[in-house]
Scaffold this motif. Structure first.
Motif, PDB file in Angstrom:
ATOM      1  N   ARG A  13       0.710  -1.364  -0.021  1.00  0.00           N
ATOM      2  CA  ARG A  13      -0.054  -0.075   0.064  1.00  0.00           C
ATOM      3  C   ARG A  13       0.920   1.098  -0.047  1.00  0.00           C
ATOM      4  N   HIS A  14       2.155   1.242   0.430  1.00  0.00           N
ATOM      5  CA  HIS A  14       2.909   2.467   0.361  1.00  0.00           C
ATOM      6  C   HIS A  14       4.544   1.923   0.046  1.00  0.00           C
ATOM      7  N   VAL A  15       5.006   2.923  -0.785  1.00  0.00           N
ATOM      8  CA  VAL A  15       6.334   2.815  -1.064  1.00  0.00           C
ATOM      9  C   VAL A  15       6.930   4.198  -0.690  1.00  0.00           C
ATOM     10  N   LEU A  16       7.829   3.664   0.466  1.00  0.00           N
ATOM     11  CA  LEU A  16       8.519   4.856   1.003  1.00  0.00           C
ATOM     12  C   LEU A  16       9.828   4.991   0.009  1.00  0.00           C
ATOM     13  N   VAL A  17      10.107   6.503  -0.299  1.00  0.00           N
ATOM     14  CA  VAL A  17      11.059   6.867  -1.143  1.00  0.00           C
ATOM     15  C   VAL A  17      12.202   7.502  -0.271  1.00  0.00           C
ATOM     16  N   PHE A  18      13.452   6.913  -0.088  1.00  0.00           N
ATOM     17  CA  PHE A  18      14.405   7.596   0.740  1.00  0.00           C
ATOM     18  C   PHE A  18      15.281   8.298  -0.334  1.00  0.00           C
ATOM     19  N   PHE A  19      15.460   9.575  -0.158  1.00  0.00           N
ATOM     20  CA  PHE A  19      16.511  10.345  -1.006  1.00  0.00           C
ATOM     21  C   PHE A  19      17.590  10.536  -0.098  1.00  0.00           C
ATOM     22  N   ILE A  20      19.001   9.601  -0.438  1.00  0.00           N
ATOM     23  CA  ILE A  20      19.938   9.721   0.306  1.00  0.00           C
ATOM     24  C   ILE A  20      21.311  10.493  -0.615  1.00  0.00           C
ATOM     25  N   PRO A  21      22.255  10.854   0.038  1.00  0.00           N
ATOM     26  CA  PRO A  21      23.412  11.641  -0.687  1.00  0.00           C
ATOM     27  C   PRO A  21      23.872  10.742  -1.780  1.00  0.00           C
ATOM     28  N   GLU A  22      24.096  11.280  -2.848  1.00  0.00           N
ATOM     29  CA  GLU A  22      24.526  10.520  -4.151  1.00  0.00           C
ATOM     30  C   GLU A  22      26.180  10.530  -4.040  1.00  0.00           C
ATOM     31  N   ARG A  23      26.695   9.669  -3.272  1.00  0.00           N
ATOM     32  CA  ARG A  23      28.021   9.490  -3.122  1.00  0.00           C
ATOM     33  C   ARG A  23      28.215   8.026  -3.185  1.00  0.00           C
ATOM     34  N   ARG A  24      29.618   7.735  -3.556  1.00  0.00           N
ATOM     35  CA  ARG A  24      29.750   6.348  -3.736  1.00  0.00           C
ATOM     36  C   ARG A  24      29.711   5.710  -2.537  1.00  0.00           C
ATOM     37  N   ALA A  25      30.222   6.517  -1.364  1.00  0.00           N
ATOM     38  CA  ALA A  25      30.468   5.938   0.190  1.00  0.00           C
ATOM     39  C   ALA A  25      29.031   5.450   0.488  1.00  0.00           C
ATOM     40  N   PHE A  26      27.834   5.828  -0.082  1.00  0.00           N
ATOM     41  CA  PHE A  26      26.557   5.612   0.509  1.00  0.00           C
ATOM     42  C   PHE A  26      25.720   5.017  -0.799  1.00  0.00           C
ATOM     43  N   MET A  27      26.438   4.169  -1.525  1.00  0.00           N
ATOM     44  CA  MET A  27      26.216   3.653  -2.810  1.00  0.00           C
ATOM     45  C   MET A  27      24.626   3.373  -3.108  1.00  0.00           C
ATOM     46  N   HIS A  28      24.306   2.561  -2.238  1.00  0.00           N
ATOM     47  CA  HIS A  28      22.921   2.121  -1.949  1.00  0.00           C
ATOM     48  C   HIS A  28      22.297   2.239  -0.753  1.00  0.00           C
ATOM     49  N   LEU A  29      20.909   2.239  -0.794  1.00  0.00           N
ATOM     50  CA  LEU A  29      19.920   2.382   0.425  1.00  0.00           C
ATOM     51  C   LEU A  29      20.688   1.220   1.463  1.00  0.00           C
ATOM     52  N   ASP A  30      20.795   0.168   1.148  1.00  0.00           N
ATOM     53  CA  ASP A  30      21.013  -0.830   2.193  1.00  0.00           C
ATOM     54  C   ASP A  30      22.651  -0.757   2.739  1.00  0.00           C
TER      55      ASP A  30
END
Length: 336
Positions: free
Chosen positions: A253-270
């Protein structure tokens, strides 16, 4: 996991019954100081050590009751059909950027390999010129600086990236880096032609015009899917995925969209946010300030409703997961 009725994944932390893995293999031996940066590596892993560590990991999963499927086995089974094999090899060699005039001859050579498991390992590992019997023309002398007919696939053991299992469906992902596109080609052929997955709904395809990688997709509950907008997943891909998942009339019922800094150190949400129990999560503290979270849901009129939920992660998780308390374990930096 896959049961008799198909894929059934509504949790990051539930009991794992079946899992797809790739055992690190000779593709790591074909990493060199010349090609490793282009293939997204900062160093060359030890193939033997990586294989041993993988075997220990796989054994832990087996002892916990999980059945293990290996990608190369699934693809080898699919390639038993000669027409599928021909189509696959044509796609593979084109995407591997093999020397165009040599493609028909290389394809014909690979078509006639009788050991299909050996064939799939060869495609993953990269093909050395010395192992190709038709190498040795006058033009081949110009390639002495490159020992490979086509590149290895050393990132293949990150099996979460090219495919995501979401509820009763799956997403074959459009990879951010060209060098990783062949990983999703293997996944695509397995999902389309293998009987395990043939009738499974697909929410996303590898040829979409926006990038999406599976490490940005987290199934938080039967009703809530989290997707990161990151260095490697684009907003337009998230919008497409959200619409298809919500309109599929699965449980979400819900898709939560996480905007995280676009840096290689933070490559993916997980990389920066992981569910470890129903009410316990790890989070990298450096994303908490710039973090923005939006909720996408399906309105009564059939259109998507979007709400800005701010960045107070604990409050948002409690609200959408129906929890009275949430523990956030901050990792990285001074973490003990």
């Amino acid at each position: 996991m896959v049961d008799e009725k198909g894929i059934n994944v509504y949790s990051e932390i539930g009991r794992l019954r079946r899992v797809i893995l790739h055992r690190p293999g000779p593709e790591l031996d074909n990493l060199t100081p010349i090609n490793m940066k282009r293939l997204l590596f900062d160093d060359i892993p030890d193939y033997v050590a990586a294989s041993k560590e993988h075997d220990q990991f796989a054994q832990v999963l087996r002892e916990a009751g999980a059945e293990i499927l290996y990608t190369h086995d699934l693809v080898a089974e699919v390639l038993a059909d000669r027409e599928v094999r021909r189509l696959f090899l044509e796609d593979f060699l084109r995407e591997a950027r093999a020397f165009q005039p040599s493609i028909p001859r290389v394809r014909d050579y690979l078509m006639e390999m009788e050991d299909l498991e050996k064939l799939t390992w060869l495609l993953i590992a990269g093909m050395r010129r010395e192992d190709y019997p038709f190498n040795g023309s006058q033009l081949d002398k110009l390639d002495r600086a490159n020992p490979l007919l086509f590149d290895p696939m050393p990132n293949f053991y990150y099996t979460r990236d090219p495919m995501s299992t979401i509820g009763r469906g799956l997403s074959v992902n459009c990879m951010w880096a060209d060098t990783r596109r062949r990983e999703s080609l293997f996944t695509h052929y397995a999902m389309v032609y293998h009987p395990f997955f043939r009738d499974t709904p697909r929410y996303f395809g590898r040829d979409e015009n926006a990038t999406l990688e599976g490490a940005d997709v987290l199934v938080l509950s039967k009703e809530v899917l989290a997707v990161g907008v990151s260095q490697r997943t684009e907003t337009s891909a998230v919008k497409m995925l959200a619409r298809r998942v919500l309109e599929a009339k699965d449980r979400f019922r819900h898709v939560l969209v996480f905007f995280i800094p676009e840096r290689r150190a933070f490559m993916h949400l997980d990389t920066v946010f992981t569910m470890v129990d129903r009410d316990i999560f790890t989070v990298h503290p450096e994303i908490e300030g710039p973090l923005e979270i939006f909720d996408i849901s399906l309105g009564k009129d059939g259109n998507l409703d979007v709400k800005n939920m701010g960045n107070h992660l604990e409050t948002i998780l409690k609200k959408y997961l129906g929890l009275s308390e949430v523990e956030l374990i901050r990792c990285g930096g001074q973490s003990k």
